[in-house]
Design a protein around this motif. Sequence first.
Motif, PDB file in Angstrom:
ATOM      1  N   GLU A 182      47.344  58.510  -1.103  1.00 18.18           N
ATOM      2  CA  GLU A 182      48.262  58.497  -2.252  1.00 18.18           C
ATOM      3  C   GLU A 182      47.484  58.451  -3.561  1.00 18.18           C
ATOM      4  O   GLU A 182      47.817  59.144  -4.524  1.00 18.18           O
ATOM      5  N   TYR A 200      54.014  60.356   3.141  1.00 22.72           N
ATOM      6  CA  TYR A 200      54.483  59.907   4.455  1.00 22.72           C
ATOM      7  C   TYR A 200      53.448  60.414   5.453  1.00 22.72           C
ATOM      8  O   TYR A 200      53.267  61.628   5.610  1.00 22.72           O
ATOM      9  N   ASN A 235      60.254  63.957  -2.912  1.00 16.85           N
ATOM     10  CA  ASN A 235      59.208  63.706  -3.899  1.00 16.85           C
ATOM     11  C   ASN A 235      57.970  63.047  -3.266  1.00 16.85           C
ATOM     12  O   ASN A 235      57.440  62.072  -3.781  1.00 16.85           O
ATOM     13  N   LEU A 236      57.542  63.603  -2.132  1.00 20.52           N
ATOM     14  CA  LEU A 236      56.351  63.081  -1.461  1.00 20.52           C
ATOM     15  C   LEU A 236      55.701  64.162  -0.601  1.00 20.52           C
ATOM     16  O   LEU A 236      56.294  65.203  -0.332  1.00 20.52           O
ATOM     17  N   SER A 242      50.377  60.862  -5.551  1.00 21.20           N
ATOM     18  CA  SER A 242      51.752  61.092  -5.109  1.00 21.20           C
ATOM     19  C   SER A 242      52.052  60.176  -3.926  1.00 21.20           C
ATOM     20  O   SER A 242      51.145  59.718  -3.221  1.00 21.20           O
ATOM     21  N   LYS A 243      53.329  59.924  -3.695  1.00 20.66           N
ATOM     22  CA  LYS A 243      53.741  59.203  -2.505  1.00 20.66           C
ATOM     23  C   LYS A 243      53.456  60.057  -1.279  1.00 20.66           C
ATOM     24  O   LYS A 243      53.517  61.294  -1.330  1.00 20.66           O
ATOM     25  N   ARG A 259      46.973  55.853   4.197  1.00 20.95           N
ATOM     26  CA  ARG A 259      48.055  56.323   3.324  1.00 20.95           C
ATOM     27  C   ARG A 259      47.841  55.880   1.879  1.00 20.95           C
ATOM     28  O   ARG A 259      48.002  56.684   0.943  1.00 20.95           O
TER      29      ARG A 259
END
Length: 297
Positions: free
Chosen positions: A263, A271, A224-225, A268-269, A259
């Motif tokens: 986001e 990485y 979910n990222l 959204s999250k 980051r």
Amino acid sequence: MFKSGFVAILGKPNVGKSTLLNLLIGEKIAIVSHKPQATRKSVKGILNGEDYQIIFVDTPGVHESAKKLNQVMKKYIDEALEDFDLAVVMTDNNGELDEVLEEYLNKIKEKNKKAILVINKIDLMNKEQIKDIKSKFTSIADFEEILEVSLTNQPDAKEKILEAILKLLPEGPRYYEDDIISTETERFIIAEIIREKIMNSVGQEIPYHIAVTVEEFKYREEKNLYYIKANIIVERRAHKMIIIGSGGKKIKEIGKQARLEIENFLKSKVYLELWVKIKEHWTKKEALIKEYIDPRF
């Protein structure tokens, strides 16, 4: 009556062009830095209203240079002034007006296009300074309106500028769907966010010699990222070591700041993985400039 058109934002480096674009659109689509040459290519922002659509084109800062990278940036300004409906010429408390900017002001005149002069950062000036700047610019070009504002300290600055633009905007069609706020890709905006964080974290020399490319951009449903891998391109090993920092502290902080903003942009999250790569003298090599800045040039 529906109004629409292309509005070129023109001016010397660091006068507040990108700040103005972001303020008018209501979203951050152009990076902002106190370092020169933050904007390298024209960035389009689209403002939709009930009875208007304005396509703003934020151009790189106007300056003369024989360097390859600067020649590419100059092409974006030339391109923006090929087809536009209105020019917003910006200056600030420095009131800088040189031969290069004069050349572009003359182009606006030759095309018989209307222009607005926006004098930014008036909180840093007295009345005499503002008067001198007005006199300097109006001796070169004709302006339909002259606005004195402080984009960062004046709550009604956006309304004043938008009202002036809408007065001069012609009738026209809706060029884009009304849910689009920029023609730039997500990859481009993400790369620019990372570049902004680097520019605001390192010394004066390095920002000019860096580029950022997004190599991977994938949504991973199982986590979910978004997974994003980006390369930070530098010209020298010394620049690489500065960006990485002692024990990797600098690049970790750059990554954290980038980051969080990415986001917020993607809702959204994320990485984010950052790699620093050395490409010697890339700012002098046309093929690499095309690869890192824009393939059209």
